[in-house]
Write a protein that holds these residues in place. Structure first.
Motif, PDB file in Angstrom:
ATOM      1  N   GLN A   1     -23.492  35.035  42.027  1.00  0.00           N
ATOM      2  CA  GLN A   1     -24.756  34.537  42.566  1.00  0.00           C
ATOM      3  C   GLN A   1     -25.147  33.188  41.954  1.00  0.00           C
ATOM      4  O   GLN A   1     -25.691  32.329  42.633  1.00  0.00           O
ATOM      5  N   ILE A   2     -24.857  33.005  40.684  1.00  0.00           N
ATOM      6  CA  ILE A   2     -25.251  31.761  40.017  1.00  0.00           C
ATOM      7  C   ILE A   2     -24.323  30.610  40.396  1.00  0.00           C
ATOM      8  O   ILE A   2     -24.770  29.492  40.659  1.00  0.00           O
ATOM      9  N   THR A   3     -23.012  30.876  40.420  1.00  0.00           N
ATOM     10  CA  THR A   3     -22.042  29.815  40.686  1.00  0.00           C
ATOM     11  C   THR A   3     -21.700  29.670  42.153  1.00  0.00           C
ATOM     12  O   THR A   3     -21.204  28.617  42.579  1.00  0.00           O
ATOM     13  N   GLY A   4     -21.910  30.721  42.955  1.00  0.00           N
ATOM     14  CA  GLY A   4     -21.545  30.675  44.366  1.00  0.00           C
ATOM     15  C   GLY A   4     -20.070  30.899  44.622  1.00  0.00           C
ATOM     16  O   GLY A   4     -19.599  30.712  45.745  1.00  0.00           O
ATOM     17  N   LEU A   5     -19.329  31.323  43.593  1.00  0.00           N
ATOM     18  CA  LEU A   5     -17.895  31.556  43.736  1.00  0.00           C
ATOM     19  C   LEU A   5     -17.623  33.003  44.125  1.00  0.00           C
ATOM     20  O   LEU A   5     -18.335  33.917  43.706  1.00  0.00           O
ATOM     21  N   GLU A   6     -16.579  33.212  44.901  1.00  0.00           N
ATOM     22  CA  GLU A   6     -16.152  34.560  45.279  1.00  0.00           C
ATOM     23  C   GLU A   6     -15.037  34.990  44.324  1.00  0.00           C
ATOM     24  O   GLU A   6     -13.923  34.474  44.373  1.00  0.00           O
ATOM     25  N   THR A   7     -15.355  35.939  43.449  1.00  0.00           N
ATOM     26  CA  THR A   7     -14.368  36.383  42.458  1.00  0.00           C
ATOM     27  C   THR A   7     -13.539  37.565  42.941  1.00  0.00           C
ATOM     28  O   THR A   7     -12.438  37.789  42.447  1.00  0.00           O
ATOM     29  N   GLY A   8     -14.073  38.338  43.866  1.00  0.00           N
ATOM     30  CA  GLY A   8     -13.366  39.517  44.342  1.00  0.00           C
ATOM     31  C   GLY A   8     -13.348  40.666  43.357  1.00  0.00           C
ATOM     32  O   GLY A   8     -12.593  41.626  43.529  1.00  0.00           O
ATOM     33  N   GLN A   9     -14.176  40.585  42.306  1.00  0.00           N
ATOM     34  CA  GLN A   9     -14.189  41.618  41.273  1.00  0.00           C
ATOM     35  C   GLN A   9     -15.264  42.675  41.501  1.00  0.00           C
ATOM     36  O   GLN A   9     -15.326  43.655  40.764  1.00  0.00           O
ATOM     37  N   ILE A  10     -16.129  42.465  42.497  1.00  0.00           N
ATOM     38  CA  ILE A  10     -17.211  43.408  42.746  1.00  0.00           C
ATOM     39  C   ILE A  10     -16.711  44.501  43.668  1.00  0.00           C
ATOM     40  O   ILE A  10     -16.160  44.221  44.744  1.00  0.00           O
ATOM     41  N   SER A  11     -16.908  45.751  43.275  1.00  0.00           N
ATOM     42  CA  SER A  11     -16.456  46.877  44.087  1.00  0.00           C
ATOM     43  C   SER A  11     -17.297  46.994  45.345  1.00  0.00           C
ATOM     44  O   SER A  11     -18.428  46.483  45.418  1.00  0.00           O
ATOM     45  N   ALA A  12     -16.756  47.696  46.340  1.00  0.00           N
ATOM     46  CA  ALA A  12     -17.462  47.852  47.611  1.00  0.00           C
ATOM     47  C   ALA A  12     -18.763  48.623  47.439  1.00  0.00           C
ATOM     48  O   ALA A  12     -19.776  48.329  48.085  1.00  0.00           O
ATOM     49  N   ASP A  13     -18.757  49.626  46.540  1.00  0.00           N
ATOM     50  CA  ASP A  13     -19.968  50.409  46.310  1.00  0.00           C
ATOM     51  C   ASP A  13     -21.050  49.590  45.622  1.00  0.00           C
ATOM     52  O   ASP A  13     -22.247  49.789  45.846  1.00  0.00           O
ATOM     53  N   ALA A  14     -20.626  48.647  44.771  1.00  0.00           N
ATOM     54  CA  ALA A  14     -21.596  47.868  43.998  1.00  0.00           C
ATOM     55  C   ALA A  14     -22.197  46.728  44.783  1.00  0.00           C
ATOM     56  O   ALA A  14     -23.264  46.219  44.428  1.00  0.00           O
ATOM     57  N   SER A  15     -21.516  46.280  45.844  1.00  0.00           N
ATOM     58  CA  SER A  15     -21.964  45.085  46.557  1.00  0.00           C
ATOM     59  C   SER A  15     -23.319  45.269  47.218  1.00  0.00           C
ATOM     60  O   SER A  15     -24.045  44.305  47.419  1.00  0.00           O
ATOM     61  N   GLY A  16     -23.688  46.486  47.554  1.00  0.00           N
ATOM     62  CA  GLY A  16     -24.957  46.721  48.225  1.00  0.00           C
ATOM     63  C   GLY A  16     -26.078  47.095  47.278  1.00  0.00           C
ATOM     64  O   GLY A  16     -26.937  46.281  46.947  1.00  0.00           O
ATOM     65  N   MET A  17     -26.065  48.336  46.798  1.00  0.00           N
ATOM     66  CA  MET A  17     -27.165  48.846  45.988  1.00  0.00           C
ATOM     67  C   MET A  17     -27.288  48.097  44.665  1.00  0.00           C
ATOM     68  O   MET A  17     -28.383  47.683  44.269  1.00  0.00           O
ATOM     69  N   PHE A  18     -26.170  47.903  43.966  1.00  0.00           N
ATOM     70  CA  PHE A  18     -26.225  47.237  42.673  1.00  0.00           C
ATOM     71  C   PHE A  18     -26.730  45.810  42.804  1.00  0.00           C
ATOM     72  O   PHE A  18     -27.463  45.315  41.949  1.00  0.00           O
ATOM     73  N   PHE A  19     -26.335  45.142  43.862  1.00  0.00           N
ATOM     74  CA  PHE A  19     -26.765  43.755  44.053  1.00  0.00           C
ATOM     75  C   PHE A  19     -28.280  43.665  44.162  1.00  0.00           C
ATOM     76  O   PHE A  19     -28.917  42.817  43.532  1.00  0.00           O
ATOM     77  N   ASP A  20     -28.889  44.520  44.979  1.00  0.00           N
ATOM     78  CA  ASP A  20     -30.340  44.489  45.159  1.00  0.00           C
ATOM     79  C   ASP A  20     -31.071  44.797  43.859  1.00  0.00           C
ATOM     80  O   ASP A  20     -32.071  44.152  43.523  1.00  0.00           O
ATOM     81  N   VAL A  21     -30.575  45.798  43.124  1.00  0.00           N
ATOM     82  CA  VAL A  21     -31.228  46.179  41.869  1.00  0.00           C
ATOM     83  C   VAL A  21     -31.166  45.041  40.860  1.00  0.00           C
ATOM     84  O   VAL A  21     -32.159  44.713  40.190  1.00  0.00           O
ATOM     85  N   ILE A  22     -30.004  44.414  40.742  1.00  0.00           N
ATOM     86  CA  ILE A  22     -29.822  43.375  39.732  1.00  0.00           C
ATOM     87  C   ILE A  22     -30.516  42.079  40.129  1.00  0.00           C
ATOM     88  O   ILE A  22     -31.340  41.538  39.388  1.00  0.00           O
ATOM     89  N   TRP A  23     -30.205  41.570  41.319  1.00  0.00           N
ATOM     90  CA  TRP A  23     -30.643  40.229  41.677  1.00  0.00           C
ATOM     91  C   TRP A  23     -32.107  40.167  42.096  1.00  0.00           C
ATOM     92  O   TRP A  23     -32.786  39.165  41.840  1.00  0.00           O
ATOM     93  N   GLU A  24     -32.621  41.202  42.732  1.00  0.00           N
ATOM     94  CA  GLU A  24     -33.981  41.161  43.250  1.00  0.00           C
ATOM     95  C   GLU A  24     -35.017  41.761  42.296  1.00  0.00           C
ATOM     96  O   GLU A  24     -36.196  41.423  42.384  1.00  0.00           O
ATOM     97  N   ILE A  25     -34.589  42.652  41.413  1.00  0.00           N
ATOM     98  CA  ILE A  25     -35.561  43.359  40.559  1.00  0.00           C
ATOM     99  C   ILE A  25     -35.371  43.018  39.080  1.00  0.00           C
ATOM    100  O   ILE A  25     -36.279  42.500  38.429  1.00  0.00           O
ATOM    101  N   ARG A  26     -34.196  43.322  38.557  1.00  0.00           N
ATOM    102  CA  ARG A  26     -34.015  43.223  37.107  1.00  0.00           C
ATOM    103  C   ARG A  26     -33.813  41.803  36.600  1.00  0.00           C
ATOM    104  O   ARG A  26     -34.363  41.433  35.555  1.00  0.00           O
TER     105      ARG A  26
END
Length: 371
Positions: free
Chosen positions: A64-89
């Protein structure tokens, strides 16, 4: 003569060596604190009611900070984890970092300006002024028009904090030049007056929900952290930090007293007023967003001073970094200690700060105006 010259050269070389060693230790400490803050940011966004793996938090923030696609984020984490981390925490962690840095900076500046080790960012009645403004807005239902009115309670809290600071500076300047003693006495008077008016409004109010909101606000909270509010707070704290990082000579002179300042040709009255105004603005911006968070600006400068000494060239940057680190982990504790709930962060800082301060007073392990 040869022996005296040899001793002088030896003493000079020892002083140079000590300065180099102290500079190396300071640089190592600063780098260590920077790394600790970075690691703490990633760790803190992983901790909460929803536990997130450290690696996933790191890759999400990196992408999110660099705008690079690393491919290291799992499919399960891309949705719920993203919202929790980037929008809330993540906004909340950044607010904690900025608030800790701002409060520690203002505490360091206040203690030097009034030459009092018990000074903190709220010495000018800023906390009571902000409380009065918030109480006025919540219980009496007053609002401001235009863009400022959209901020609601925060706008009134900032106006109250700034008004209280202006009254203190005006009261302290009556009858001659402003001194540290007059500032402290004026701050005590304005604190008492604002507190009395706040209690007067609360006593006659018939709004239980409003009273509860005021109580929670005066205890401090970072729950209101949003991306939209971070830019202003960060800009204000960053500008103040950059300014005070280059004011270490004046602040060191303040600790030596008025006579030394006059000898060196420094107008302490001018600098004291300037520092107070800047610190009041920074504290007012923080208070109107986070509420009243005590003990951070009082404890952090003392803890840092006991390690790096009273030279503000080292004290100010280390206090800023340590204040950020302290607030990040204090907020983690505040939002995780109660299951499915949150403890006001002002309570946590007081519970942690009071015993530490008592220990420091008993042990006398800190210096003020000296090592």
């Amino acid at each position: 003569m040869a022996t005296t010259s040899s001793r002088q050269r030896t003493s000079s070389s020892l002083d140079t060596e000590n300065r180099i060693q102290n500079g190396s230790l300071f640089s190592a400490m600063a780098v260590a604190l920077l790394v600790a803050v970075g690691v703490s940011i990633v760790s803190s966004v992983s901790i909460g009611q929803v536990s997130i793996p450290f690696e996933q938090s790191f890759w999400i923030l990196l992408e999110q900070i660099t705008g690079l696609e690393t491919g290291q984020i799992s499919a399960d984490a891309s949705g719920m984890f993203f919202d929790v981390i980037w929008e809330i925490r993540f906004p909340r962690v950044l607010l904690a970092m900025v608030a800790g840095a701002g409060l520690a900076l203002c505490g360091t500046v206040m203690q030097a300006s009034v030459q009092n080790p018990l000074a903190d960012p709220f010495i000018l009645g800023i906390s009571s002024g902000a409380s009065l403004g918030a109480t006025f807005s919540i219980l009496l239902g007053f609002g401001l028009g235009g863009i400022i009115g959209e901020l609601g309670v925060a706008s009134w809290a900032f106006l109250g904090a700034l008004t209280a600071a202006v009254l203190v500076l005006g009261l302290a300047s009556i009858g001659g030049k402003t001194s540290s003693v007059k500032l402290i006495l004026a701050g005590t008077v304005i604190n008492a007056l604002c507190g009395a008016f706040s209690n007067f409004i609360i006593y006659f109010a018939k709004n239980a929900e409003g009273i509860r909101s005021i109580s929670f606000w005066t205890m401090g909270s970072l729950a209101a952290a949003e991306w939209g509010t971070l830019s202003l707070i960060t800009a204000v704290v960053l500008a103040a930090a950059l300014f005070f990082l280059f004011q270490f000579r004046v602040m060191n002179t303040m600790l030596m007293g008025e006579e030394t300042a006059v000898t060196l040709g420094i107008n302490l009255n001018h600098y004291r007023r300037l520092y107070m105004v800047i610190s009041s603005v920074v504290t007012g911006v923080l208070v109107c967003t986070c509420g009243i968070i005590g003990f951070v600006g009082l404890i952090v400068p003392h803890l840092v001073r006991s390690v790096v000494g009273s030279n503000h060239k080292r004290l100010v940057p280390v206090a800023i970094l340590f204040g950020s680190l302290f607030m990040i982990w204090t907020d983690v504790f505040a939002r995780t200690v109660i299951p499915n709930g949150e403890l006001p962060i002002g309570i946590v800082t007081s519970l942690l700060g009071a015993p530490v301060f008592m220990y420091m007073l008993i042990k006398k392990s800190y210096g003020f105006g000296g090592k």
